[in-house]
Motif scaffolding. Structure first.
Motif, PDB file in Angstrom:
ATOM      1  N   GLN A   1     -29.921  31.659  -2.718  1.00  0.00           N
ATOM      2  CA  GLN A   1     -29.985  30.346  -3.347  1.00  0.00           C
ATOM      3  C   GLN A   1     -30.451  30.494  -4.793  1.00  0.00           C
ATOM      4  OE1 GLN A   1     -29.018  27.435  -2.099  1.00  0.00           O
ATOM      5  NE2 GLN A   1     -28.495  28.253  -0.082  1.00  0.00           N
ATOM      6  N   THR A   2     -29.818  29.780  -5.700  1.00  0.00           N
ATOM      7  CA  THR A   2     -30.229  29.828  -7.107  1.00  0.00           C
ATOM      8  C   THR A   2     -31.575  29.126  -7.260  1.00  0.00           C
ATOM      9  OG1 THR A   2     -27.921  29.773  -7.802  1.00  0.00           O
ATOM     10  CG2 THR A   2     -29.589  29.250  -9.466  1.00  0.00           C
ATOM     11  N   PRO A   3     -32.588  29.789  -7.824  1.00  0.00           N
ATOM     12  CA  PRO A   3     -33.908  29.167  -7.927  1.00  0.00           C
ATOM     13  C   PRO A   3     -33.978  28.181  -9.088  1.00  0.00           C
ATOM     14  CG  PRO A   3     -33.940  31.328  -8.943  1.00  0.00           C
ATOM     15  CD  PRO A   3     -32.559  31.158  -8.360  1.00  0.00           C
ATOM     16  N   THR A   4     -35.011  27.347  -9.062  1.00  0.00           N
ATOM     17  CA  THR A   4     -35.296  26.537 -10.242  1.00  0.00           C
ATOM     18  C   THR A   4     -35.985  27.425 -11.276  1.00  0.00           C
ATOM     19  OG1 THR A   4     -37.415  25.848  -9.298  1.00  0.00           O
ATOM     20  CG2 THR A   4     -35.510  24.412  -8.926  1.00  0.00           C
ATOM     21  N   TYR A   5     -35.907  27.041 -12.515  1.00  0.00           N
ATOM     22  CA  TYR A   5     -36.418  27.876 -13.592  1.00  0.00           C
ATOM     23  C   TYR A   5     -36.721  27.008 -14.799  1.00  0.00           C
ATOM     24  CZ  TYR A   5     -31.517  27.247 -14.597  1.00  0.00           C
ATOM     25  OH  TYR A   5     -30.284  26.676 -14.791  1.00  0.00           O
ATOM     26  N   ALA A   6     -37.473  27.551 -15.722  1.00  0.00           N
ATOM     27  CA  ALA A   6     -37.761  26.898 -16.992  1.00  0.00           C
ATOM     28  C   ALA A   6     -37.027  27.649 -18.096  1.00  0.00           C
ATOM     29  CB  ALA A   6     -39.267  26.893 -17.263  1.00  0.00           C
ATOM     30  N   TYR A   7     -36.786  26.978 -19.204  1.00  0.00           N
ATOM     31  CA  TYR A   7     -36.048  27.646 -20.273  1.00  0.00           C
ATOM     32  C   TYR A   7     -36.817  28.850 -20.790  1.00  0.00           C
ATOM     33  CZ  TYR A   7     -39.032  25.447 -23.864  1.00  0.00           C
ATOM     34  OH  TYR A   7     -40.092  25.053 -24.638  1.00  0.00           O
TER      35      TYR A   7
ATOM     36  N   ALA B   1     -30.933  11.540 -20.507  1.00  0.00           N
ATOM     37  CA  ALA B   1     -31.992  12.122 -21.331  1.00  0.00           C
ATOM     38  C   ALA B   1     -32.196  13.594 -20.971  1.00  0.00           C
ATOM     39  CB  ALA B   1     -33.293  11.344 -21.148  1.00  0.00           C
ATOM     40  N   ARG B   2     -32.134  13.924 -19.674  1.00  0.00           N
ATOM     41  CA  ARG B   2     -32.216  15.321 -19.255  1.00  0.00           C
ATOM     42  C   ARG B   2     -31.047  16.114 -19.826  1.00  0.00           C
ATOM     43  NH1 ARG B   2     -31.424  16.589 -13.986  1.00  0.00           N
ATOM     44  NH2 ARG B   2     -31.993  18.682 -14.639  1.00  0.00           N
ATOM     45  N   SER B   3     -29.869  15.495 -19.812  1.00  0.00           N
ATOM     46  CA  SER B   3     -28.684  16.162 -20.349  1.00  0.00           C
ATOM     47  C   SER B   3     -28.843  16.415 -21.842  1.00  0.00           C
ATOM     48  CB  SER B   3     -27.448  15.309 -20.072  1.00  0.00           C
ATOM     49  OG  SER B   3     -26.269  15.973 -20.502  1.00  0.00           O
ATOM     50  N   ALA B   4     -29.386  15.430 -22.557  1.00  0.00           N
ATOM     51  CA  ALA B   4     -29.613  15.602 -23.996  1.00  0.00           C
ATOM     52  C   ALA B   4     -30.624  16.713 -24.248  1.00  0.00           C
ATOM     53  CB  ALA B   4     -30.095  14.292 -24.602  1.00  0.00           C
ATOM     54  N   ARG B   5     -31.661  16.760 -23.433  1.00  0.00           N
ATOM     55  CA  ARG B   5     -32.677  17.805 -23.590  1.00  0.00           C
ATOM     56  C   ARG B   5     -32.084  19.178 -23.320  1.00  0.00           C
ATOM     57  NH1 ARG B   5     -36.519  20.895 -20.906  1.00  0.00           N
ATOM     58  NH2 ARG B   5     -38.637  20.813 -21.745  1.00  0.00           N
ATOM     59  N   LEU B   6     -31.316  19.279 -22.239  1.00  0.00           N
ATOM     60  CA  LEU B   6     -30.674  20.546 -21.894  1.00  0.00           C
ATOM     61  C   LEU B   6     -29.710  20.986 -22.992  1.00  0.00           C
ATOM     62  CD1 LEU B   6     -30.544  22.576 -19.507  1.00  0.00           C
ATOM     63  CD2 LEU B   6     -28.604  21.269 -18.660  1.00  0.00           C
ATOM     64  N   SER B   7     -28.982  20.025 -23.559  1.00  0.00           N
ATOM     65  CA  SER B   7     -28.037  20.328 -24.625  1.00  0.00           C
ATOM     66  C   SER B   7     -28.762  20.818 -25.874  1.00  0.00           C
ATOM     67  CB  SER B   7     -27.201  19.090 -24.945  1.00  0.00           C
ATOM     68  OG  SER B   7     -26.347  19.332 -26.035  1.00  0.00           O
TER      69      SER B   7
ATOM     70  N   ASP C   1     -16.931  24.813 -14.647  1.00  0.00           N
ATOM     71  CA  ASP C   1     -17.776  25.304 -15.732  1.00  0.00           C
ATOM     72  C   ASP C   1     -18.600  26.494 -15.266  1.00  0.00           C
ATOM     73  OD1 ASP C   1     -19.146  25.517 -18.117  1.00  0.00           O
ATOM     74  OD2 ASP C   1     -20.512  23.862 -17.695  1.00  0.00           O
ATOM     75  N   VAL C   2     -19.282  26.341 -14.127  1.00  0.00           N
ATOM     76  CA  VAL C   2     -20.116  27.421 -13.611  1.00  0.00           C
ATOM     77  C   VAL C   2     -19.261  28.633 -13.231  1.00  0.00           C
ATOM     78  CG1 VAL C   2     -21.706  28.098 -11.773  1.00  0.00           C
ATOM     79  CG2 VAL C   2     -21.919  25.855 -12.836  1.00  0.00           C
ATOM     80  N   ALA C   3     -18.104  28.387 -12.602  1.00  0.00           N
ATOM     81  CA  ALA C   3     -17.235  29.503 -12.216  1.00  0.00           C
ATOM     82  C   ALA C   3     -16.794  30.304 -13.431  1.00  0.00           C
ATOM     83  CB  ALA C   3     -16.025  28.972 -11.453  1.00  0.00           C
ATOM     84  N   ASN C   4     -16.445  29.617 -14.515  1.00  0.00           N
ATOM     85  CA  ASN C   4     -16.038  30.325 -15.735  1.00  0.00           C
ATOM     86  C   ASN C   4     -17.185  31.143 -16.321  1.00  0.00           C
ATOM     87  OD1 ASN C   4     -13.423  29.330 -15.670  1.00  0.00           O
ATOM     88  ND2 ASN C   4     -13.903  27.545 -16.906  1.00  0.00           N
TER      89      ASN C   4
ATOM     90  N   TYR D   1     -27.587  29.331 -18.198  1.00  0.00           N
ATOM     91  CA  TYR D   1     -28.759  28.442 -18.125  1.00  0.00           C
ATOM     92  C   TYR D   1     -28.332  26.985 -18.185  1.00  0.00           C
ATOM     93  CZ  TYR D   1     -32.286  25.527 -20.414  1.00  0.00           C
ATOM     94  OH  TYR D   1     -33.093  24.482 -20.778  1.00  0.00           O
ATOM     95  N   ARG D   2     -27.425  26.678 -19.105  1.00  0.00           N
ATOM     96  CA  ARG D   2     -27.001  25.288 -19.271  1.00  0.00           C
ATOM     97  C   ARG D   2     -26.093  24.836 -18.118  1.00  0.00           C
ATOM     98  NH1 ARG D   2     -24.358  22.653 -24.775  1.00  0.00           N
ATOM     99  NH2 ARG D   2     -24.101  20.551 -23.973  1.00  0.00           N
ATOM    100  N   ALA D   3     -25.192  25.707 -17.678  1.00  0.00           N
ATOM    101  CA  ALA D   3     -24.230  25.322 -16.649  1.00  0.00           C
ATOM    102  C   ALA D   3     -24.909  25.013 -15.324  1.00  0.00           C
ATOM    103  CB  ALA D   3     -23.193  26.430 -16.462  1.00  0.00           C
ATOM    104  N   LEU D   4     -25.935  25.783 -14.975  1.00  0.00           N
ATOM    105  CA  LEU D   4     -26.632  25.542 -13.722  1.00  0.00           C
ATOM    106  C   LEU D   4     -27.545  24.327 -13.809  1.00  0.00           C
ATOM    107  CD1 LEU D   4     -27.443  29.203 -12.643  1.00  0.00           C
ATOM    108  CD2 LEU D   4     -25.592  27.734 -11.872  1.00  0.00           C
TER     109      LEU D   4
END
Length: 475
Positions: free
Chosen positions: A48-54, A163-169, A382-385, A457-460
């Motif tokens: 399983q893909t874990p959660t993570y911080a930038y 807002a999360r999407s903007a932050r991630l971007s 996106d993730v597959a690529n 990082y962004r795709a996940l």
């Protein structure tokens, strides 16, 4: 009392009709349960893909400092936060309709008699009054107000996801821009090094031409590489400046030069790779998917409210007041009065507008469902690529490094053979240009490797600092 059961039965029938009009389930996600596998993807590191911080991925302290600046000063984030606050207020406005609205007022009137105006002296005096009013409180028998409140809450959660999407971007864009600056810095250094080597070749060849050992054509060929390197210096100087300007815009503040990378190799030292699991359920924590899901929930609420609007509406009104000629006796016995009432309204004829409104809302719900499914499918692609690139970049990097090493060795040997009178200068020039090209290709491949780590990082989209693991409540 006999009318109450009949009324409740009518309400039950109408409520059942409203439930029957509700849409069917959304169904399973329109993607495979697992990410693709094969030669391009490599083996997953974990189940399983874990959660993570930038900071776990973009671990360079200089880059982290720029990201922290951006999270404070970037205007896209500021706009997204303001949108969240506005949506939260709108949700609270919608929720307030579930409760009675109570208005209070108080007044004082003074009057005096005047025989010339025909007013009796008995009309002189003061009068005081106070009252509380409940105006048009709707009994939400069919859930119209609850559905509108649910729609407003979903919209509010959607702005949180945005807002999360903007932050991630912003985080990933700063990292990508930082790497681009590092790559152009390395290309600029390569151009300067090539210029220095080309100048040495020009001077050496000029001496050979002046001594009658080499033809003039060799000098002109040597000058080609020199001029190309000088052109690249100008181009890369401009690109480096543009990279820095782009970083300033993303960060929203001035940048400390100490936080800039010295080279692409330097920048890539502390970039980590996220261990990726097999399950595609990780996509559900991407903020763009969550935003599409919230938009679907909002559309469901609006559609349900539009269907409920086809049924009767019952509103209550009430008044409680008191009046007295003396303020001291305003709230004593005998001064109180009250009134109350109920209104039943039902749309008889609107030329089909009410039903058309419901059909429109249901069509918008279908469109939101399609948009949600498309968002999930796009996220999967996106993730597959990104995973395919992750699975092949190591081989490409190894091949590019080997090609650069071979080109460097070939240039050294060609130079020695030319100086020994075995090869022509065209062979040296070709070897030098091949080396220059292979150096550029290697830098581009190293940049692709670093950018792919950021893209993964962004795709996940599961940065735990973005609130992905926290409950999503109404606030």
């Amino acid at each position: 009392m006999s009318r109450l059961p009949a009324l409740m039965a009518l309400v039950g029938v109408l409520t059942a009709s409203a439930a029957q009009a509700a849409p069917k389930s959304d169904g399973p996600l329109p993607i495979p349960a697992q990410f693709p596998s094969g030669p391009a993807y490599g083996a997953p590191g974990v189940e399983q893909t874990p959660t993570y911080a930038y900071r776990d991925v973009l671990a360079d302290p200089r880059l982290a400092a720029l990201i922290e600046q951006g999270l404070v000063h970037n205007q896209d984030i500021a706009q997204a936060v303001a949108n969240v606050q506005a949506a939260q207020a709108q949700f609270r406005i919608a929720r307030s309709a579930l409760f009675p609205e109570l208005d209070a007022s108080a007044g004082w009137t003074h009057s005096g008699g005047d025989r010339a105006l025909g007013i009796s002296s008995s009309a002189k005096g003061d009068s005081f009054n106070a009252q509380g009013v409940v105006s048009s409180y709707e009994l939400d028998l069919f859930g119209r107000l609850r559905d509108l409140t649910a729609a407003a809450r979903a919209s509010y959660l959607g702005t949180q996801a945005a807002a999360r999407s903007a932050r991630l971007s912003v985080v990933s864009s700063i990292a990508t821009g930082w790497l681009a600056y590092a790559a152009d810095t390395s290309l600029l250094k390569l151009a300067h090094d090539t210029e220095t080597a080309a100048k040495d070749s020009v001077q050496l060849t000029k001496k050979r031409v002046d001594g009658g050992v080499a033809p003039l054509g060799d000098l002109r060929k040597a000058e080609i590489t020199l001029r190309q390197a000088q052109s690249d210096i100008a181009s890369q100087t401009n690109a480096q400046a543009a990279d820095l300007n782009a970083l300033r815009l993303l960060v929203g503040d001035n940048i400390d030069p100490a936080n800039l990378p010295l080279s692409l190799t330097d920048a890539n030292l502390h970039l980590a790779t996220i261990p990726t699991g097999l399950s595609s359920d990780i996509l559900l924590r991407r903020p763009d998917v969550m935003q599409a899901e919230d938009a679907l929930e909002a559309a469901k609420g609006n559609a349900a409210a539009a269907r409920a609007a086809l049924f009767p509406k019952i509103t209550l009104t009430g008044l409680l007041g008191t009046a007295s000629s003396a303020l001291a006796s305003l709230f004593t016995g005998g001064t109180f009065a009250w009134a109350g009432g109920a209104t039943l309204s039902y749309p008889i004829f609107k030329a089909g507008a009410a039903k058309a409104t419901a059909r429109q809302a249901e069509a918008q719900q279908d469109a939101s469902l399609a948009a949600y499914r498309k968002a999930v499918q796009s996220a999967f692609s996106d993730v597959a690529n990104v995973l395919a690139r992750r699975g092949t970049i190591a081989d490409q990097l190894e091949a590019s490094t080997a090609a650069r090493d071979a080109a460097a060795d070939n240039f050294r040997l060609s130079t020695q053979r030319y100086q020994g009178g075995i090869d022509t200068y065209l062979d040296v020039l070709t070897a030098q240009q091949t080396l220059y090209t292979s150096e550029k290709t290697l830098i581009a491949t190293v940049l692709a490797d670093g950018s792919n780590r950021v893209s993964l990082y962004r795709a996940l989209g599961g940065d735990r600092l973005d609130g992905a693991a926290t409950p999503r409540n109404g606030g």
